[in-house]
Design a protein around this motif. Structure first.
Motif, PDB file in Angstrom:
ATOM      1  N   THR A  81       0.834  -1.198   0.000  1.00 13.81           N
ATOM      2  CA  THR A  81       0.000   0.000   0.000  1.00 13.81           C
ATOM      3  C   THR A  81       0.865   1.243   0.000  1.00 13.81           C
ATOM      4  OG1 THR A  81      -0.117  -0.057   2.421  1.00 13.81           O
ATOM      5  CG2 THR A  81      -1.908  -1.129   1.207  1.00 13.81           C
ATOM      6  N   GLY A  86      -2.457   5.014   1.691  1.00 15.35           N
ATOM      7  CA  GLY A  86      -2.974   3.702   2.066  1.00 15.35           C
ATOM      8  C   GLY A  86      -3.625   2.959   0.920  1.00 15.35           C
ATOM      9  N   GLY A 113      -8.344   4.905   0.795  1.00 14.97           N
ATOM     10  CA  GLY A 113      -7.933   3.678   1.457  1.00 14.97           C
ATOM     11  C   GLY A 113      -7.826   2.516   0.521  1.00 14.97           C
TER      12      GLY A 113
END
Length: 265
Positions: free
Chosen positions: A181, A186, A236
């Motif tokens: 990531t 992220g 994310g």
């Protein structure tokens, strides 16, 4: 005297572990009258099995060639009978022109598909693996190859369309894989796989041709385009992209939308 004669067999039984018939106290692996007959913990059940079907069942699950001695131990029949049955099965399959054949290779017996039906097997095994990639998939693959590791949102920024569907397709085909990531956002990062190198005939990524003039650096891209990807990277692991870009499903772009982006309203 009568007591001595009756006690002698009993005493012999307790010492030798056998009776007059030699059966009741015999160990499971004790040899029978035919010393060539293999023995095992389930010999009583195996001796009841028909030889040819038993051989076929064992060979069906074998992942390597098995010699006739190993097969004889498995089916509970003498090796000589097993060897003769294997030859008979092979001849029977050839005579009936079955789709498979029984070969004696590498010192053992194993099932193989018959060469005559190789095209059907090839189509089944390779179906989907050698299908041509769409133009969208090739473009996405090129971006990842030269900019890896890279997130989906940054690929979208370079190509100008939502590439979620295309990336999923390339991952499914084994050409792309996750590479951790991004430390800041992220978001999932993607890179090419060893299978990609194999399909492209490359030993390493260093052998990729230089196409820098045709693919601008991220740093050189318009600041507004890069900033538009920031909310998506910050979303994310799901790499959600909240922009008006039409999504491509396996290379087929969706109709363009006239909706005004949220950040420009």
């Amino acid at each position: 005297m009568s007591e001595d004669t009756t006690e002698t067999p009993l005493e012999t039984f307790t010492q030798d572990g056998t009776d007059d018939g030699g059966r009741e106290a015999a160990e499971p692996g004790a040899p029978a009258s035919d010393p060539s007959l293999p023995r095992g913990p389930h010999e009583l059940e195996l001796e009841l099995l028909e030889l040819r079907p038993a051989l076929e069942a064992v060979l069906m699950v074998a992942d390597q060639p098995l010699d006739h001695l190993t097969l004889a131990q498995a089916v509970g029949h003498p090796p000589a009978e097993v060897e003769a049955a294997l030859g008979a099965l092979a001849a029977e399959y050839d005579e009936q022109a079955r789709g498979f054949e029984l070969r004696n290779v590498g010192g053992g017996w194993r099932y193989f598909t018959r060469e005559t039906f190789a095209p059907a097997v090839e189509r089944f095994v390779l179906d989907g693996q050698q299908a041509r990639l769409t133009q969208a998939a090739l473009e996405t693959l090129a971006v990842v190859a030269y900019r890896q590791p890279i997130s989906r949102s940054r690929i979208s920024a370079i190509r100008g369309v939502n590439v979620d569907g295309v990336v999923r397709t390339l991952v499914t085909r084994g050409l792309l894989e996750e590479a951790g990531t991004d430390s800041e956002s992220g978001a999932f990062l993607y890179r090419t796989t060893s299978y990609f190198l194999e399909r492209m005939g490359l030993a390493s990524l260093a052998e990729l041709p230089d196409i820098a003039p045709m693919l601008p650096e991220i740093e050189e891209m318009d600041d507004e385009v890069v900033s538009a990807t920031a909310p998506a990277d910050a979303a994310g692991p799901e790499d959600a992209i909240d922009d008006p870009q039409p999504e491509e499903q396996d290379g087929v772009p969706a109709p363009e939308s006239d909706e005004v982006p949220h950040d420009q309203r």
